[in-house]
Write a protein that holds these residues in place. Sequence first.
Motif, PDB file in Angstrom:
ATOM      1  N   GLY A 199       0.789  -1.128   0.089  1.00 21.52           N
ATOM      2  CA  GLY A 199      -0.054   0.132   0.008  1.00 21.52           C
ATOM      3  C   GLY A 199       0.933   1.176   0.046  1.00 21.52           C
ATOM      4  N   LEU A 200      -0.062   2.775   0.091  1.00 19.54           N
ATOM      5  CA  LEU A 200       0.978   3.552   0.166  1.00 19.54           C
ATOM      6  C   LEU A 200       0.348   4.493   1.565  1.00 19.54           C
ATOM      7  N   PRO A 201       0.975   4.795   2.659  1.00 17.21           N
ATOM      8  CA  PRO A 201       0.045   5.567   3.326  1.00 17.21           C
ATOM      9  C   PRO A 201      -0.154   7.131   3.774  1.00 17.21           C
ATOM     10  N   GLY A 202      -1.486   6.762   4.439  1.00 14.78           N
ATOM     11  CA  GLY A 202      -2.421   7.872   3.184  1.00 14.78           C
ATOM     12  C   GLY A 202      -3.011   7.922   2.003  1.00 14.78           C
ATOM     13  N   ARG A 203      -2.477   7.041   0.660  1.00 14.60           N
ATOM     14  CA  ARG A 203      -3.235   7.439  -0.202  1.00 14.60           C
ATOM     15  C   ARG A 203      -3.790   6.109  -0.906  1.00 14.60           C
ATOM     16  N   ARG A 204      -2.821   4.990   0.150  1.00 10.90           N
ATOM     17  CA  ARG A 204      -3.692   3.590  -0.501  1.00 10.90           C
ATOM     18  C   ARG A 204      -3.515   2.687   0.352  1.00 10.90           C
ATOM     19  N   GLY A 209      -6.402   8.844  -8.491  1.00 10.78           N
ATOM     20  CA  GLY A 209      -5.810   8.331  -8.077  1.00 10.78           C
ATOM     21  C   GLY A 209      -5.866   6.406  -9.375  1.00 10.78           C
ATOM     22  N   PRO A 210      -5.040   5.629  -9.260  1.00 14.37           N
ATOM     23  CA  PRO A 210      -5.217   4.612 -10.413  1.00 14.37           C
ATOM     24  C   PRO A 210      -6.687   4.133  -9.689  1.00 14.37           C
ATOM     25  N   GLY A 211      -7.146   3.235 -11.497  1.00 14.55           N
ATOM     26  CA  GLY A 211      -8.153   3.375 -11.450  1.00 14.55           C
ATOM     27  C   GLY A 211      -9.228   1.661 -10.411  1.00 14.55           C
ATOM     28  N   ALA A 263       9.038  -4.664   2.213  1.00 12.84           N
ATOM     29  CA  ALA A 263       8.988  -4.318   3.409  1.00 12.84           C
ATOM     30  C   ALA A 263       7.184  -4.941   3.018  1.00 12.84           C
ATOM     31  N   ALA A 264       6.378  -4.893   1.861  1.00 14.13           N
ATOM     32  CA  ALA A 264       5.398  -6.124   1.873  1.00 14.13           C
ATOM     33  C   ALA A 264       5.576  -7.657   2.511  1.00 14.13           C
ATOM     34  N   LEU A 265       6.960  -8.218   2.852  1.00 10.72           N
ATOM     35  CA  LEU A 265       6.869  -9.270   3.698  1.00 10.72           C
ATOM     36  C   LEU A 265       6.615  -9.503   4.945  1.00 10.72           C
ATOM     37  N   LEU A 266       7.231  -8.317   5.201  1.00 12.47           N
ATOM     38  CA  LEU A 266       7.191  -8.038   6.770  1.00 12.47           C
ATOM     39  C   LEU A 266       5.427  -7.281   7.140  1.00 12.47           C
TER      40      LEU A 266
END
Length: 774
Positions: free
Chosen positions: A436-441, A750-752, A475-478
Amino acid sequence: MDLERLLVDLDGVRWADVDHAYGEADDLPGMLRALAGDEERAREALDELWSSILHQGTVYSATVTAVPFLARLAAAGVRSDDLLVLLGGIADSRDEYGLPAPGACRSAVADQLPLILPLFASEDPEVRRAAVWAAGRTGATAALPALRRHWDGGREEPAVRAELLAALARIDPSVGAEAAAGVLAPGPDASEGPDAPAGPAAASRADASVEHTGPAGPTASAGRIEPAEPAGPTASAEPAGPTDSAEPAAVVRIVAVLTCLDLGLPWTSAHRDALVSLLPAGPRVADLFDPSRAEPLHYAVDALLLRDTGQDREAAHRLIEAALRLPDPEARREALWAAEHACVISRGAPLRLAPALLALLADPTFTDPAPMLPVLAALGRHAAPAAPVLTALAESAGERADRALEVLLRIAPEQAGPLLARDLDGRPRTLRAVTGLPGRRPPLPVPYAPELLNAIRIRLSGIAGQDDSLADCPAALLELLLSWGPRASAALPELAAAFERRPARIAPALAAVCPPESRERTAGLLRRAAESAEGDTAGRFAAARALRTLTGESDPLVGVLQEALTSEDADPELPRAAGELGCDGEVLIPRLREALTPQGAGRTVADLRADLETALALWRLTGEAAEPVKVLEGVIAEAADGEWTRLPLTEAVRAAALIGPAAAALAPALEALLDRPDQAPCALLALSAVGRAADRTRAAELLLTSAEHALEWSTALDALAALGPEALTHETTARLTALADGDLRVVASGPGPDLIDADERLRARAREVLTAAR
């Protein structure tokens, strides 16, 4: 050519008094003179002019001043087609910066029509086409007689004729509608060749079968966002593909269809069949100067959906369905992109179009499903039947498999984990979605999967073993381990081994997965890292914070903060952690005060955020509000007018709400933010908290405005719910109903797939508030 005569007054202009995209425009005379030089320098000068005076579509005060010189050069034959296209772009711009008056650039180009219109007779069709474009973009009626004369002549090349039609419609909609109807009418048409009879036909001749009655005025244009029920008795028969005889007029017919849309004319089955018969349309309009029409099918679907009526929505869906039935792969690609766009801007499109899209996926002639991946992501849960196809794609290798796995994660997440486990390194796109993206996604959740846990353990082992090819852990794995918690306790040995190399990143996961029986041993590992004199500050801080999470111990964290709070790095996490310590953190109060950045010292966003957290920590640890409120006052004053300081401003307003009545001195600054939809929801909550609540009816109006702009919508709708149904008038109830039940999406950036997810959350919350208010 006498260049000096053309530019005789060029040096008399005070170019330093006007600006372009890069500041003072004293370099423009050199660019203008260079246009008449050798090819390489002229091309370079043209590029510099585009970048300076029409930068990404924005015009400036220097643009107005440059227009007469550009028109003179074009009229004298100096790069005429290039400069006319530039003039048309300048006239077309609505993004103005520092102009002496609104529309000044458009007026400046219109003033040059005496030089532009004679170029309609140029021997070069590209010059004629560019001259028509420039004249049409001015919107000036003075250009209409020349445009009509050349249209009625009927002997222009199709590309020129297409620009003529677009220009006529822009300047005089009634003339444009009549001309478009003549192009689309059955039988010979003036646009089909130089010998065909001229003369427009009535709009009603386009077709007797009307799919809907459109609005009275022009509709919104395409481009709101960058990015069919199966064929049944109501769908039209498959239109014939384009023929050689129709090819010369294809671009004119496409522009005629789009012109009818722009003018708000009723959309008919004739319009649909005409457009579908010309697919793929993108290559046919590749030379049009208007970039918004580069994908005609996308443009038409956008225009129909933005009319926001049931009939127009159905017309858009039928148009997409008809395009999906075409056998040409490129036509299908255009149809798929139009379908994706429909799902992005229309809440009802995914359900309505899913059957037709899934039927295409099952069509044996549809041999490459990769182009459908974006639209399947946009369909969301409605694409669940496509899971087997996605699984098969995801089992292969490469970027396409990664894209398929990301889509599968959205529609069938329980099936995605084991597939991700097979190739962690080859799935960067999927891993970004997981993070994800903190604050956005928000991150996409992945259900616990033993296979995936084992793959993560192997990856961690590579880090611990200093395998250079596995030198870092995504970071995704953690994040996955953090979300799984103790269910991932089997990874504790690998985390512990990797901890020494990556303490800052590994520490939170180490504490999260630790089972009770391993707590003492893990705590010892974290404690040693936190107290190590050799460890880096970030690693020691992460270890100390994780230790407090695991055991409640505060001393190691206090020790790290004593050293780190006054470091040069403005990290908001440091004072935030200090404020969470309660009485154990009182010893840090002097350090917190020392860490504050002086007001007016040119604070960065990171400085402002760190100062905010420091102020809150001081308030929490001392119980006194005067000093923290003074800090918040300075942050609000400094951030309120900044272009990139929205986040610290919002955080400062929220901090005022936390402090409550003791922050009453901030009320004037908070009230000044009520007219900003991005700040009004937090400001209203803060005003209520400090004891200066706004009128409830006005508050409801402000909150709905924020939600309608998708700005702080979650806070806005929560605050609206807190106001209660009594705050809603008939008008505001109607606005809330539109948020909850309207078809057009409210979130529009944002992305669709992320946009769709956010809008669905907004709609669900709006429905909850509306239900409670009834």
